[in-house]
Design an enzyme around this catalytic site. Structure first.
Site, PDB file in Angstrom:
ATOM      1  N   LYS A   1       1.067  -1.037  -0.274  1.00 44.11           N
ATOM      2  CA  LYS A   1       0.180  -0.223   0.112  1.00 44.11           C
ATOM      3  C   LYS A   1       1.168   1.145  -0.350  1.00 44.11           C
ATOM      4  CE  LYS A   1      -4.862   1.136   0.739  1.00 44.11           C
ATOM      5  NZ  LYS A   1      -5.716   0.019  -0.411  1.00 44.11           N
TER       6      LYS A   1
ATOM      7  N   GLY B   1     -23.920   3.750  -3.009  1.00 40.61           N
ATOM      8  CA  GLY B   1     -22.759   4.044  -4.004  1.00 40.61           C
ATOM      9  C   GLY B   1     -22.642   3.435  -5.495  1.00 40.61           C
ATOM     10  N   HIS B   2     -21.060   2.810  -5.988  1.00 45.16           N
ATOM     11  CA  HIS B   2     -21.502   2.108  -6.742  1.00 45.16           C
ATOM     12  C   HIS B   2     -21.450   0.883  -6.441  1.00 45.16           C
ATOM     13  CE1 HIS B   2     -18.671   5.794  -8.463  1.00 45.16           C
ATOM     14  NE2 HIS B   2     -18.935   5.308  -9.299  1.00 45.16           N
TER      15      HIS B   2
HETATM   16  P1  NAD Z   1     -19.126   4.927  -3.470  1.00 44.42           P
HETATM   17  O1  NAD Z   1     -18.306   6.416  -2.978  1.00 44.42           O
HETATM   18  O2  NAD Z   1     -19.376   4.815  -4.423  1.00 44.42           O
HETATM   19  O3  NAD Z   1     -20.008   4.651  -2.581  1.00 44.42           O
HETATM   20  C1  NAD Z   1     -20.269   5.100  -0.897  1.00 44.42           C
HETATM   21  C2  NAD Z   1     -21.903   5.530  -0.928  1.00 44.42           C
HETATM   22  O4  NAD Z   1     -22.121   5.540   0.511  1.00 44.42           O
HETATM   23  C3  NAD Z   1     -22.553   6.793  -1.420  1.00 44.42           C
HETATM   24  O5  NAD Z   1     -23.478   6.632  -1.989  1.00 44.42           O
HETATM   25  C4  NAD Z   1     -22.493   8.448   0.232  1.00 44.42           C
HETATM   26  O6  NAD Z   1     -23.285   8.841  -0.513  1.00 44.42           O
HETATM   27  C5  NAD Z   1     -23.366   6.771   0.611  1.00 44.42           C
HETATM   28  N1  NAD Z   1     -22.392   7.538   2.093  1.00 44.42           N
HETATM   29  C6  NAD Z   1     -20.990   8.009   2.516  1.00 44.42           C
HETATM   30  N2  NAD Z   1     -21.301   8.462   3.555  1.00 44.42           N
HETATM   31  C7  NAD Z   1     -21.997   7.462   4.107  1.00 44.42           C
HETATM   32  C8  NAD Z   1     -22.908   7.232   6.025  1.00 44.42           C
HETATM   33  N3  NAD Z   1     -22.419   7.143   6.575  1.00 44.42           N
HETATM   34  N4  NAD Z   1     -24.553   6.785   5.692  1.00 44.42           N
HETATM   35  C9  NAD Z   1     -25.111   6.087   4.960  1.00 44.42           C
HETATM   36  N5  NAD Z   1     -24.281   6.021   3.107  1.00 44.42           N
HETATM   37  C10 NAD Z   1     -23.052   6.563   3.206  1.00 44.42           C
HETATM   38  O7  NAD Z   1     -17.907   4.189  -2.890  1.00 44.42           O
HETATM   39  P2  NAD Z   1     -18.291   1.837  -3.338  1.00 44.42           P
HETATM   40  O8  NAD Z   1     -17.062   2.424  -4.714  1.00 44.42           O
HETATM   41  O9  NAD Z   1     -20.079   2.194  -3.462  1.00 44.42           O
HETATM   42  O10 NAD Z   1     -17.288   1.633  -2.249  1.00 44.42           O
HETATM   43  C11 NAD Z   1     -18.196   1.610  -1.057  1.00 44.42           C
HETATM   44  C12 NAD Z   1     -17.641   1.482   0.223  1.00 44.42           C
HETATM   45  O11 NAD Z   1     -17.325  -0.141  -0.664  1.00 44.42           O
HETATM   46  C13 NAD Z   1     -15.993   1.409   0.462  1.00 44.42           C
HETATM   47  O12 NAD Z   1     -16.070   1.570   2.154  1.00 44.42           O
HETATM   48  C14 NAD Z   1     -15.293   1.552  -0.153  1.00 44.42           C
HETATM   49  O13 NAD Z   1     -13.677   1.418   0.733  1.00 44.42           O
HETATM   50  C15 NAD Z   1     -15.052  -0.290   0.070  1.00 44.42           C
HETATM   51  N6  NAD Z   1     -15.216  -1.490  -1.326  1.00 44.42           N
HETATM   52  C16 NAD Z   1     -15.557  -1.162  -2.405  1.00 44.42           C
HETATM   53  C17 NAD Z   1     -14.764  -1.340  -3.558  1.00 44.42           C
HETATM   54  C18 NAD Z   1     -14.825  -1.261  -4.928  1.00 44.42           C
HETATM   55  O14 NAD Z   1     -15.138  -2.214  -6.086  1.00 44.42           O
HETATM   56  N7  NAD Z   1     -15.661  -0.007  -5.675  1.00 44.42           N
HETATM   57  C19 NAD Z   1     -13.874  -1.976  -3.291  1.00 44.42           C
HETATM   58  C20 NAD Z   1     -13.485  -2.903  -2.557  1.00 44.42           C
HETATM   59  C21 NAD Z   1     -14.360  -2.036  -1.064  1.00 44.42           C
END
Ligand code: NAD
Length: 364
Positions: free
Chosen positions: A94, A196-197
């Site tokens: 990292k 989110g995503h």
């Molecule tokens: P993202 O930013 O697209 O989505 C996160 C969502 O959570 C957003 O819609 C945001 O408005 C919402 N959010 C933020 N704070 C909040 C709260 N206090 N209460 C309710 N909703 C809240 O992120 P993502 O890519 O969907 O990832 C989501 C989680 O999964 C993150 O913790 C990320 O580290 C983890 N993750 C993602 C991936 C990936 O492939 N994108 C891989 C491994 C882990």
């Protein structure tokens, strides 16, 4: 090996750093400095037994260097376990860049960071993390090929979120099989916190299974977008931990599982995408076990994203990534059964399987 060149630390601080590195078992930590671009970064290589270390670069406004150092050590070790438990020929690494990503990030700084990555000759492969975007990876790629998470148009693996969501879905189904003897999620009351995503893709899978879906997000637009597409019910933030549900799926931020919330939680399974869901893994994994709540370890079930970037290195397709990600189902079941047999937490069971794999691999 530790390279402290350019780092202004006392002898005492130096011994704290070396001590921490020894305790956590890191192979190499590199402190990077460049006056011209203002770059200050740390690259931590935890373990390369199973392959080159891979892990994202995070840009964050750390309070001080020790805080950044502790973060990069913890995150890089987590990557070793994530790769090992997912059966990937990768090690854990990292990087962190000090600074505010909104105001202090520049093309020159990222290119300079890319040169440091290049100097490690492929022992560390970088990727996107907090404070970074696909464009930043392109700047880093100008200096090194040891970078993943490049856009599909440029020959990379593109957005990992659909693959991550699929892995979370597989982990959730395996936990359902373990708890209820059937992995069908039909009619199950499932709350997805953060749509989110990853969360939105997960809702799609759950909706196809006709689950009873509840959603929560701080972003009203996301709530409207998902509610219009799928049959879901919106839950306010303060009601989450009082809601009667079968499965809680944290897909927003980490550390939502703290002592107070766990006491209030009314669910049988926790399976979500967020990283570091347990506020303190030593305390809260045991608290969940005591309450009889099944916790599918985050670092295992959200590994689809890592599998997706792995495909970029190995040159395999999105279909193959999804196929590999499907294994999360069997691994989750293996972990849940091991935790029961050993009378331990699911988190500890997952780490112990990852350590056994590293041990076996090092003897090959
Ligand atoms: P993202 O930013 O697209 O989505 C996160 C969502 O959570 C957003 O819609 C945001 O408005 C919402 N959010 C933020 N704070 C909040 C709260 N206090 N209460 C309710 N909703 C809240 O992120 P993502 O890519 O969907 O990832 C989501 C989680 O999964 C993150 O913790 C990320 O580290 C983890 N993750 C993602 C991936 C990936 O492939 N994108 C891989 C491994 C882990």
């Amino acid at each position: 090996m530790i390279e402290l060149s350019g780092l202004n630390v006392s002898e005492r601080q130096k011994s704290i750093i070396l001590d921490k590195m020894d305790k956590m078992g890191h192979e190499q930590v590199v402190f990077c400095r460049d006056k011209k671009t203002g770059l200050k970064a740390i690259i931590a290589i935890h373990n390369t037994t199973m392959g080159p270390s891979l892990g994202g670069v995070r840009m964050w406004d750390y309070k001080n260097e020790l805080e950044a150092f502790e973060d990069v050590l913890r995150l890089s070790r987590g990557m070793t376990y994530k790769a090992a438990i997912s059966g990937l020929e990768l090690g854990g690494g990292k990087a962190v860049i000090f600074g505010d990503s909104a105001t202090q990030k520049s093309k020159a700084l990222l290119r300079r960071f890319g040169q440091f990555v290049e100097s490690l000759g492929g022992k560390y492969i970088t990727a996107e993390d907090v404070g970074m975007g696909p464009k930043d990876m392109e700047y880093i790629k100008m200096e090194t090929n040891h970078v993943t998470g490049i856009a599909e148009e440029l020959g990379g693996s593109g957005d990992p979120s659909p693959v991550t969501a699929y892995g979370v879905y597989m982990g959730m189904k395996a936990a359902a099989m373990y708890r209820w003897g059937s992995d069908s999620l039909k009619g199950r009351r499932i709350l997805v916190q953060g749509i989110g995503h990853v969360g939105a893709h997960l809702v799609k899978y759950l909706s196809e299974e006709k689950a009873n879906i509840f959603i929560n997000d701080i972003n009203k637009e996301r709530l409207n977008f998902v509610s219009e597409k799928y049959d879901t019910k919106v839950v306010e933030a303060e009601a989450i931990f009082d809601l009667n549900m079968d499965i809680y799926s944290p897909c927003a931020l980490g550390a939502t599982l703290n002592t107070e919330n766990i006491n209030r939680l009314k669910c049988e399974i926790i399976a979500g995408a967020a990283n570091n869901q347990l506020a303190d893994e030593n305390i809260h994994a045991s608290q969940l076990k005591e309450r009889g709540i099944i916790y599918a370890p985050d670092f295992l079930i959200n590994a689809g994203g890592l599998i997706n970037v792995y495909s970029e290195i190995k040159g395999f397709s999105r279909e193959k990534s999804l196929e590999e990600t499907k294994n999360i189902y069997n691994t989750t079941l293996e972990i849940l059964n091991k935790a029961e047999q050993d009378d331990t937490t699911t988190n500890e069971a997952a780490i112990s399987i990852a350590e056994q794999r590293l041990e076996a691999y090092s003897k090959r």
